[in-house]
Design a protein around this motif. Sequence first.
Motif, mmCIF file in Angstrom:
data_model
loop_
_atom_site.group_PDB
_atom_site.id
_atom_site.type_symbol
_atom_site.label_atom_id
_atom_site.label_comp_id
_atom_site.label_asym_id
_atom_site.label_seq_id
_atom_site.Cartn_x
_atom_site.Cartn_y
_atom_site.Cartn_z
ATOM 1 N N SER A 63 -25.024 21.575 -34.179
ATOM 2 C CA SER A 63 -25.909 22.355 -35.042
ATOM 3 C C SER A 63 -27.026 22.938 -34.188
ATOM 4 O O SER A 63 -27.426 22.350 -33.188
ATOM 5 N N ALA A 64 -27.502 24.117 -34.584
ATOM 6 C CA ALA A 64 -28.572 24.800 -33.846
ATOM 7 C C ALA A 64 -29.682 25.177 -34.812
ATOM 8 O O ALA A 64 -29.411 25.663 -35.908
ATOM 9 N N GLU A 65 -30.915 24.926 -34.397
ATOM 10 C CA GLU A 65 -32.085 25.323 -35.188
ATOM 11 C C GLU A 65 -32.971 26.193 -34.305
ATOM 12 O O GLU A 65 -33.373 25.779 -33.227
ATOM 13 N N GLU A 66 -33.269 27.401 -34.789
ATOM 14 C CA GLU A 66 -34.160 28.301 -34.062
ATOM 15 C C GLU A 66 -35.518 28.313 -34.737
ATOM 16 O O GLU A 66 -35.604 28.293 -35.961
ATOM 17 N N SER A 67 -36.570 28.338 -33.935
ATOM 18 C CA SER A 67 -37.933 28.426 -34.449
ATOM 19 C C SER A 67 -38.757 29.222 -33.450
ATOM 20 O O SER A 67 -38.278 29.506 -32.348
ATOM 21 N N PRO A 68 -39.986 29.559 -33.786
ATOM 22 C CA PRO A 68 -40.828 30.264 -32.812
ATOM 23 C C PRO A 68 -41.045 29.440 -31.537
ATOM 24 O O PRO A 68 -41.336 29.982 -30.477
ATOM 25 N N ASN A 69 -40.884 28.123 -31.625
ATOM 26 C CA ASN A 69 -41.069 27.248 -30.464
ATOM 27 C C ASN A 69 -39.831 27.164 -29.588
ATOM 28 O O ASN A 69 -39.856 26.506 -28.559
ATOM 29 N N GLY A 70 -38.713 27.752 -30.008
ATOM 30 C CA GLY A 70 -37.504 27.729 -29.197
ATOM 31 C C GLY A 70 -36.282 27.306 -29.972
ATOM 32 O O GLY A 70 -36.193 27.469 -31.190
ATOM 33 N N LEU A 71 -35.338 26.728 -29.261
ATOM 34 C CA LEU A 71 -34.044 26.342 -29.809
ATOM 35 C C LEU A 71 -33.886 24.834 -29.727
ATOM 36 O O LEU A 71 -34.222 24.222 -28.717
ATOM 37 N N LEU A 72 -33.370 24.229 -30.802
ATOM 38 C CA LEU A 72 -32.989 22.823 -30.808
ATOM 39 C C LEU A 72 -31.504 22.785 -31.117
ATOM 40 O O LEU A 72 -31.082 23.223 -32.189
ATOM 41 N N TYR A 73 -30.705 22.301 -30.171
ATOM 42 C CA TYR A 73 -29.248 22.269 -30.311
ATOM 43 C C TYR A 73 -28.808 20.811 -30.276
ATOM 44 O O TYR A 73 -29.056 20.106 -29.300
ATOM 45 N N ARG A 74 -28.189 20.333 -31.371
ATOM 46 C CA ARG A 74 -27.737 18.944 -31.475
ATOM 47 C C ARG A 74 -26.223 18.868 -31.346
ATOM 48 O O ARG A 74 -25.505 19.624 -31.988
ATOM 49 N N ILE A 75 -25.764 17.926 -30.552
ATOM 50 C CA ILE A 75 -24.341 17.660 -30.391
ATOM 51 C C ILE A 75 -24.082 16.253 -30.920
ATOM 52 O O ILE A 75 -24.630 15.278 -30.392
ATOM 53 N N SER A 76 -23.260 16.151 -31.971
ATOM 54 C CA SER A 76 -22.903 14.853 -32.550
ATOM 55 C C SER A 76 -21.433 14.602 -32.262
ATOM 56 O O SER A 76 -20.567 15.363 -32.695
ATOM 57 N N LEU A 77 -21.176 13.527 -31.521
ATOM 58 C CA LEU A 77 -19.815 13.188 -31.126
ATOM 59 C C LEU A 77 -19.219 12.184 -32.122
ATOM 60 O O LEU A 77 -19.931 11.309 -32.618
ATOM 61 N N PRO A 78 -17.911 12.259 -32.406
ATOM 62 C CA PRO A 78 -17.302 11.328 -33.359
ATOM 63 C C PRO A 78 -17.268 9.888 -32.832
ATOM 64 O O PRO A 78 -17.313 8.941 -33.615
ATOM 65 N N THR A 79 -17.205 9.714 -31.503
ATOM 66 C CA THR A 79 -17.247 8.390 -30.879
ATOM 67 C C THR A 79 -18.230 8.438 -29.723
ATOM 68 O O THR A 79 -18.432 9.493 -29.115
ATOM 69 N N PRO A 80 -18.843 7.301 -29.400
ATOM 70 C CA PRO A 80 -19.795 7.296 -28.276
ATOM 71 C C PRO A 80 -19.115 7.647 -26.957
ATOM 72 O O PRO A 80 -17.918 7.443 -26.786
ATOM 73 N N LEU A 81 -19.896 8.185 -26.031
ATOM 74 C CA LEU A 81 -19.395 8.498 -24.697
ATOM 75 C C LEU A 81 -18.958 7.207 -24.013
ATOM 76 O O LEU A 81 -19.573 6.160 -24.196
ATOM 77 N N LYS A 82 -17.909 7.288 -23.212
ATOM 78 C CA LYS A 82 -17.324 6.112 -22.568
ATOM 79 C C LYS A 82 -18.139 5.671 -21.362
ATOM 80 O O LYS A 82 -18.561 6.501 -20.549
ATOM 81 N N THR A 83 -18.335 4.352 -21.244
ATOM 82 C CA THR A 83 -19.099 3.825 -20.109
ATOM 83 C C THR A 83 -18.384 4.111 -18.800
ATOM 84 O O THR A 83 -17.153 4.124 -18.729
ATOM 85 N N GLY A 84 -19.178 4.394 -17.770
ATOM 86 C CA GLY A 84 -18.651 4.664 -16.445
ATOM 87 C C GLY A 84 -18.096 6.062 -16.259
ATOM 88 O O GLY A 84 -17.768 6.450 -15.136
#
Length: 183
Positions: free
Chosen positions: A112-133
């Motif tokens: 998801s992306a949110e634009e505002s006068p202060n800039g851009l906030l881009y969120r990445i939500s993964l279905p599973t956590p990133l793998k260790t190592g």
Amino acid sequence: MRFLRLSFAVCATALAVAGCPKPSAPTDDAGVTAAGESETAAADAGPGPASFTLQYALPDAGLEVIPVVGEEEGRPLIDSTSTLELRSTLVLRNYRIRLFDEAERAMVSDDSAEESPNGLLYRISLPTPLKTGHKYTLVIDAQTGTSMTDSQGREVPDMRIPFQVSGEKEKPPPPAKKKQRRR
């Protein structure tokens, strides 16, 4: 038509006689930046080029910054997470943001992306956590064409932000043995 020419001549003469006002002497309250230019000149120039901050969600719901370094400088270590946030100081145009694994495959995510006068906030939500190592790279580049721009119309260079999840590398499970059929 003759009236327009006459009006133009009168206006041009008035501007030439009036001239430009003389610049006023600087006052003591006009600050000076580190570069030596006045704050008002820096403010008139507008904001500088876009800069980026990458963060990841911690298990306690806080956010931790991932240092933005080049791949030759090593990869910062982070804890396993399923949420990344990229912040830009200016809104971007014609951009795309993707997360790649160490095999250079794009990760499946809900973004998801949110634009505002202060800039851009881009969120990445993964279905599973990133793998260790494992190693990952966040890539910010142009959606179409050769370049993306910021809200001021300036070109923004493509960026690659590498990082690695701390911990022992998870080994893939052994392949399942096939059962032989009896004839």
